[in-house]
Design a protein around this motif. Sequence first.
Motif, PDB file in Angstrom:
ATOM      1  N   LEU A 118      -1.668   5.885  -2.013  1.00  0.00           N
ATOM      2  CA  LEU A 118      -3.046   6.285  -1.720  1.00  0.00           C
ATOM      3  C   LEU A 118      -3.973   5.781  -2.822  1.00  0.00           C
ATOM      4  N   VAL A 119      -4.957   4.975  -2.432  1.00  0.00           N
ATOM      5  CA  VAL A 119      -5.960   4.433  -3.355  1.00  0.00           C
ATOM      6  C   VAL A 119      -7.310   4.972  -2.910  1.00  0.00           C
ATOM      7  N   GLU A 120      -7.977   5.730  -3.783  1.00  0.00           N
ATOM      8  CA  GLU A 120      -9.162   6.468  -3.367  1.00  0.00           C
ATOM      9  C   GLU A 120     -10.403   6.108  -4.179  1.00  0.00           C
ATOM     10  N   LYS A 121     -11.544   6.126  -3.466  1.00  0.00           N
ATOM     11  CA  LYS A 121     -12.886   6.112  -4.034  1.00  0.00           C
ATOM     12  C   LYS A 121     -13.150   4.858  -4.870  1.00  0.00           C
ATOM     13  N   PHE A 122     -13.243   3.722  -4.177  1.00  0.00           N
ATOM     14  CA  PHE A 122     -13.578   2.450  -4.834  1.00  0.00           C
ATOM     15  C   PHE A 122     -14.719   1.776  -4.095  1.00  0.00           C
ATOM     16  N   TYR A 123     -15.366   0.826  -4.755  1.00  0.00           N
ATOM     17  CA  TYR A 123     -16.431   0.017  -4.153  1.00  0.00           C
ATOM     18  C   TYR A 123     -16.443  -1.353  -4.831  1.00  0.00           C
ATOM     19  N   PRO A 124     -16.612  -2.436  -4.084  1.00  0.00           N
ATOM     20  CA  PRO A 124     -16.811  -2.498  -2.634  1.00  0.00           C
ATOM     21  C   PRO A 124     -15.523  -2.229  -1.879  1.00  0.00           C
ATOM     22  N   GLU A 125     -15.590  -2.343  -0.541  1.00  0.00           N
ATOM     23  CA  GLU A 125     -14.458  -1.948   0.297  1.00  0.00           C
ATOM     24  C   GLU A 125     -13.339  -2.969   0.347  1.00  0.00           C
ATOM     25  N   VAL A 126     -13.555  -4.159  -0.203  1.00  0.00           N
ATOM     26  CA  VAL A 126     -12.548  -5.219  -0.138  1.00  0.00           C
ATOM     27  C   VAL A 126     -11.419  -4.908  -1.118  1.00  0.00           C
ATOM     28  N   ILE A 127     -10.192  -4.807  -0.592  1.00  0.00           N
ATOM     29  CA  ILE A 127      -9.041  -4.490  -1.428  1.00  0.00           C
ATOM     30  C   ILE A 127      -7.785  -5.050  -0.767  1.00  0.00           C
ATOM     31  N   ARG A 128      -6.801  -5.383  -1.574  1.00  0.00           N
ATOM     32  CA  ARG A 128      -5.513  -5.852  -1.060  1.00  0.00           C
ATOM     33  C   ARG A 128      -4.415  -4.978  -1.659  1.00  0.00           C
ATOM     34  N   VAL A 129      -3.629  -4.327  -0.796  1.00  0.00           N
ATOM     35  CA  VAL A 129      -2.548  -3.447  -1.238  1.00  0.00           C
ATOM     36  C   VAL A 129      -1.221  -4.054  -0.807  1.00  0.00           C
ATOM     37  N   THR A 130      -0.284  -4.205  -1.739  1.00  0.00           N
ATOM     38  CA  THR A 130       1.024  -4.790  -1.437  1.00  0.00           C
ATOM     39  C   THR A 130       2.128  -3.955  -2.080  1.00  0.00           C
ATOM     40  N   TRP A 131       3.342  -4.101  -1.535  1.00  0.00           N
ATOM     41  CA  TRP A 131       4.535  -3.448  -2.076  1.00  0.00           C
ATOM     42  C   TRP A 131       5.487  -4.517  -2.594  1.00  0.00           C
ATOM     43  N   THR A 132       6.169  -4.220  -3.677  1.00  0.00           N
ATOM     44  CA  THR A 132       7.149  -5.145  -4.232  1.00  0.00           C
ATOM     45  C   THR A 132       8.427  -4.403  -4.593  1.00  0.00           C
ATOM     46  N   GLU A 133       9.528  -5.125  -4.525  1.00  0.00           N
ATOM     47  CA  GLU A 133      10.807  -4.654  -5.062  1.00  0.00           C
ATOM     48  C   GLU A 133      11.177  -5.613  -6.175  1.00  0.00           C
ATOM     49  N   GLY A 134      11.036  -5.172  -7.409  1.00  0.00           N
ATOM     50  CA  GLY A 134      11.160  -6.079  -8.538  1.00  0.00           C
ATOM     51  C   GLY A 134      10.004  -7.064  -8.523  1.00  0.00           C
ATOM     52  N   GLU A 135      10.323  -8.374  -8.435  1.00  0.00           N
ATOM     53  CA  GLU A 135       9.293  -9.407  -8.367  1.00  0.00           C
ATOM     54  C   GLU A 135       9.026  -9.877  -6.947  1.00  0.00           C
ATOM     55  N   LYS A 136       9.791  -9.372  -5.977  1.00  0.00           N
ATOM     56  CA  LYS A 136       9.707  -9.852  -4.601  1.00  0.00           C
ATOM     57  C   LYS A 136       8.806  -8.943  -3.774  1.00  0.00           C
ATOM     58  N   ASP A 154      -6.215   1.743   7.922  1.00  0.00           N
ATOM     59  CA  ASP A 154      -7.590   1.269   7.885  1.00  0.00           C
ATOM     60  C   ASP A 154      -8.313   1.854   6.665  1.00  0.00           C
ATOM     61  N   ILE A 155      -9.261   1.093   6.154  1.00  0.00           N
ATOM     62  CA  ILE A 155     -10.098   1.601   5.066  1.00  0.00           C
ATOM     63  C   ILE A 155     -11.110   2.582   5.650  1.00  0.00           C
ATOM     64  N   TRP A 156     -11.274   3.748   4.989  1.00  0.00           N
ATOM     65  CA  TRP A 156     -12.274   4.692   5.449  1.00  0.00           C
ATOM     66  C   TRP A 156     -13.295   4.969   4.351  1.00  0.00           C
ATOM     67  N   LYS A 157     -14.485   5.332   4.795  1.00  0.00           N
ATOM     68  CA  LYS A 157     -15.616   5.551   3.897  1.00  0.00           C
ATOM     69  C   LYS A 157     -15.847   7.036   3.693  1.00  0.00           C
ATOM     70  N   SER A 158     -16.160   7.421   2.463  1.00  0.00           N
ATOM     71  CA  SER A 158     -16.474   8.815   2.165  1.00  0.00           C
ATOM     72  C   SER A 158     -17.747   9.218   2.892  1.00  0.00           C
ATOM     73  N   ALA A 159     -17.804  10.462   3.306  1.00  0.00           N
ATOM     74  CA  ALA A 159     -18.952  10.929   4.071  1.00  0.00           C
ATOM     75  C   ALA A 159     -20.207  11.065   3.221  1.00  0.00           C
ATOM     76  N   ASP A 160     -20.051  11.297   1.910  1.00  0.00           N
ATOM     77  CA  ASP A 160     -21.203  11.603   1.072  1.00  0.00           C
ATOM     78  C   ASP A 160     -21.655  10.454   0.180  1.00  0.00           C
ATOM     79  N   ASN A 161     -20.939   9.311   0.178  1.00  0.00           N
ATOM     80  CA  ASN A 161     -21.353   8.188  -0.658  1.00  0.00           C
ATOM     81  C   ASN A 161     -20.762   6.890  -0.100  1.00  0.00           C
ATOM     82  N   ASP A 162     -20.935   5.804  -0.841  1.00  0.00           N
ATOM     83  CA  ASP A 162     -20.456   4.495  -0.397  1.00  0.00           C
ATOM     84  C   ASP A 162     -19.094   4.145  -0.984  1.00  0.00           C
TER      85      ASP A 162
END
Length: 307
Positions: free
Chosen positions: A166-184, A194-202
């Motif tokens: 879980l990655v929370e509360k960042f701006y701008p909305e562009v982000i890349r999340v990946t999983w690795t096992e060791g270096e692979k 999906d990326i969701w937007k907070s109701a009270d801010n950007d």
Amino acid sequence: MLLLAALMATMVWSYGFAQEIPQQSPISITKSKGSVRLECHFKDFSGKFEDTVIHWYQQKEDKAPDRVLYLAAEQMTVDSNFQEHKYTVARLSRQKQCILTIKNVIAEDAATYYCAYWDTHCEWDADVKIFGSGTKLIVSDKGTTAPKNYEILSSENENKLTYVCLVEKFYPEVIRVTWTEGEKEVTDNVVNGDIWKSADNDEYSIGSWLTIPKENKNKKYSCKYEHESQVYSISTTSIQDLTKTAGKQDCNAYSGNSTIFYGDHLMHRTAYLVYIVLLLKSSMYYVIVLFFVYRMRTPAKHHGKKT
């Protein structure tokens, strides 16, 4: 966001051949004025890089990509619907890089930019244009906000173990999340929400799931995010090392800038994340239901007035 490269990669796989996609950096740039520098890396390119014609495309939201320019024999040619004085392009042959500079950015320059090249394979009997991973240019004076919370949660079910990143509360909305096992990098049994937007801010948030067989519990997996503000990763070993004490007391354990929840905290937080994602995905159905409820209640109100 950055869907063009993903679509091209899917098409290439469908032909039975996986071509290395040029990696672009940074993933996004937020700037209100001045010049921006977009890098395209051809690290695993097997052809003769010096002779390769490199194209740059601009794709605005909900529109098809337009070619801005191409570089051939160190000569830049800008397409007619773009202003030549706004762009410079350079090829760094030794590093296998191509760098596009956009000068004096204005609001109209906001778009996602892709590098691309033509690749020929006899088994296809055709040329295929390979697009880079993309860089989104955001013209704004708001600046960037690094994720304020970053955590991995785990849940066991029968013979499987699921990790939730879980990655929370960042701006701008562009982000890349990946999983690795060791270096692979791990791609099987990975679901990015999906990326969701907070109701009270950007500010924005995202969740990513990795499901593994329970016998792989002692393997080290890491969740990594790439954001304009920073690149950061956290390992699942933080959870595994602390689970021995988690059963003895109801508490939160901390690892770096992340929070690992146990017991009821873990169950409630995981349920909350799943609820939010499902709620966002079903928002259209929710509106439809409200519409029909309103239509059903309106005649009842009129009937009450008449009586």
